[in-house]
Design an enzyme around this catalytic site. Sequence first.
Site, PDB file in Angstrom:
ATOM      1  N   GLU A 262     -11.444  -5.887 -11.764  1.00 55.45           N
ATOM      2  CA  GLU A 262     -12.708  -6.151 -12.452  1.00 55.45           C
ATOM      3  C   GLU A 262     -12.999  -5.054 -13.470  1.00 55.45           C
ATOM      4  O   GLU A 262     -14.124  -4.587 -13.607  1.00 55.45           O
ATOM      5  CB  GLU A 262     -13.849  -6.275 -11.449  1.00 55.45           C
TER       6      GLU A 262
ATOM      7  N   SER B 144     -14.186 -13.079  -1.622  1.00 54.93           N
ATOM      8  CA  SER B 144     -13.101 -14.031  -1.367  1.00 54.93           C
ATOM      9  C   SER B 144     -11.808 -13.320  -0.960  1.00 54.93           C
ATOM     10  O   SER B 144     -10.844 -13.966  -0.579  1.00 54.93           O
ATOM     11  CB  SER B 144     -12.840 -14.873  -2.613  1.00 54.93           C
ATOM     12  N   GLY B 145     -11.791 -12.001  -1.066  1.00 57.16           N
ATOM     13  CA  GLY B 145     -10.616 -11.242  -0.660  1.00 57.16           C
ATOM     14  C   GLY B 145      -9.792 -10.702  -1.805  1.00 57.16           C
ATOM     15  O   GLY B 145      -8.777 -10.047  -1.599  1.00 57.16           O
ATOM     16  N   LYS B 146     -10.233 -10.939  -3.062  1.00 56.13           N
ATOM     17  CA  LYS B 146      -9.377 -10.545  -4.177  1.00 56.13           C
ATOM     18  C   LYS B 146      -9.310  -9.027  -4.374  1.00 56.13           C
ATOM     19  O   LYS B 146      -8.261  -8.494  -4.689  1.00 56.13           O
ATOM     20  CB  LYS B 146      -9.774 -11.275  -5.463  1.00 56.13           C
ATOM     21  N   SER B 147     -10.423  -8.334  -4.133  1.00 52.53           N
ATOM     22  CA  SER B 147     -10.369  -6.879  -4.279  1.00 52.53           C
ATOM     23  C   SER B 147      -9.582  -6.233  -3.141  1.00 52.53           C
ATOM     24  O   SER B 147      -8.929  -5.206  -3.334  1.00 52.53           O
ATOM     25  CB  SER B 147     -11.774  -6.283  -4.346  1.00 52.53           C
TER      26      SER B 147
ATOM     27  N   GLY C 288     -11.855 -15.538  -7.833  1.00 55.47           N
ATOM     28  CA  GLY C 288     -12.466 -15.937  -6.566  1.00 55.47           C
ATOM     29  C   GLY C 288     -13.868 -15.375  -6.529  1.00 55.47           C
ATOM     30  O   GLY C 288     -14.155 -14.419  -7.240  1.00 55.47           O
ATOM     31  N   HIS C 289     -14.728 -15.952  -5.695  1.00 51.86           N
ATOM     32  CA  HIS C 289     -16.112 -15.470  -5.649  1.00 51.86           C
ATOM     33  C   HIS C 289     -16.162 -14.090  -4.992  1.00 51.86           C
ATOM     34  O   HIS C 289     -15.173 -13.640  -4.413  1.00 51.86           O
ATOM     35  CB  HIS C 289     -16.992 -16.473  -4.904  1.00 51.86           C
TER      36      HIS C 289
END
Lengths: 289, 279
Positions: B166, B44-47, B40-41
């Site tokens: 990441e 986007s909420g992924k972290s 996701g950019h």
Amino acid sequence: MRIELQDVEYRYQVNTPFERLAIHDVNLVIEPGTYTALIGHTGSGKSTILQHLNGLLQPTKGKIQVGDRTIEAGKKEKQLRPIRKKVGIVFQFAEHQLFEETVEKDICFGPINFGVPEADAKLLARDALKQVGLGEEILGKSPFDLSGGQMRRVAIAGVLAMEPEVLVLDEPTAGLDPRGRKEIMDMFYQLHQERGISTVLVTHSMEDAARYADEIVIMHKGTVYQKGSPNEVFSQPEQLVELGLDVPDTVRFQLRLQKEMGVRFDKPCLNIEELAMEIKRVMKWGERS
Amino acid sequence: MREQLVLLDNVVFKYDGQEHNAVDHVSFDVFKGEWLAIVGHNGSGKSTLAKLLNGLQFPLEGKIIVNGMELSEESVWDVRKRIGMVFQNPDNQFVGTTVQDDVAFGLENAGIEPEIMRERVKNALKRVKMDQFLNQEPHHLSGGQKQRVAIAGVLALQPDIIILDEATSMLDPRGREEVLETVRELKEENVLTVISITHDLEEAAKADRMIVMNQGTVYRNGTPREIFQLEEELISLGLDIPFSIKLAKSLRENGVEIEDRQLTDGELVKELCELNSRM
């Protein structure tokens, strides 16, 4: 502004048990208005060269000509400030250097430090903010309330506000998402073209080196291994692979296809459309039935 | 039958002072032994998902179940024994003065016997191929080596799941490959289930399953093959598509009859070779 490195050597911690040769016999010219990509492994000497470009490091041998100023090994160099104004460095993870209470103060810090009156610095800040694609509404905000991508842009604006003639970029897009990466790289390219700013890009991305640079300089074990246009440098991809370096995706694919299909490409393809047409040609697609 | 290891059920999270939910009614599960890539950019909420999964933050609504335990302030210490995390910046997660001290740190905190501790430290470092560096100090290591030590620190605690937040984005290409290769081997040996939060679409293409996050919600959940069919849609979400898919598309536009979407260079080269020999 022209920059020339002549037989430059740099040793860290000279005359201590930790002495280490970082770069040697580096000869390099950065002509005004050009776009140069500096590539090589971590530890190949890229960052050491970069710090010589605006006098952060002084060579332990050889000399550097930055515009009309010469920095030589063994001489006490004073008044390097004018050089630092003309050669702006955007360090890796530039947002880590933000420190002021507001975005405006942070961007103004550089120009004021170089003697620009506050009112003028504020105008420069607005202009720089526009260049990096941010709106004036964030001027009063704390830089630490911004998103990661915005913080990076504010930090870049701080360098642009000093109106450098040479812009040195150390992995400027590391950690950004693909869209953020492209936006920032396109922005630097636009500045390079519209304002004639010489650009030196330190990168691991062969795609970016191939796409933007006029000249690619490959560093290996502390010295210049090869330099040339992207076409020249990538026309012998096997050498780069042997050094453990990447090649652009397109060239990597060509190598693999040559090996597995037994075809021969005449030249490196540096973008996808070109590669697709070359593949069609070497397969003689449409000529046979 | 796939064994469910983690379940997110309608999870909502919002940071203080923010208008929108960072994670907005997210539901998905993670199965034992899989490699799940979450893409996701930025923003986007992924972290945030990663922080929720190991209890650095707690959901405002909904629930997270790990190994049958509902994640809460009471269970968080037990859950963290099951989930290990490797963060983005190699320099921010090295706590020991030497490689082996660093790996031992988590074990000491968990009150493991010194004898067992030594054994586990050694084994973990062997697994990530850093057992030659026991007494090295962190500043002598490359970024990739530091991240492998961080992985060893996680392994030593013998969790079921490793989350890579990441973890390769600050590394050079060689360091990135070292780390991914290490994790891949661990996954192959059935040691770990992997949740990788990443911008690297080439890496995601090699995952078993992908989740695409957008504006705090799950935009898509599927195999890489299914996800990369979205092509332009992914680009409009600020993401990218693997090189081989872009090239195949360009070949088709130029009249070369490539059939399916090829996720890797290898697959595309193979198809081209077959086409070439048939002509």
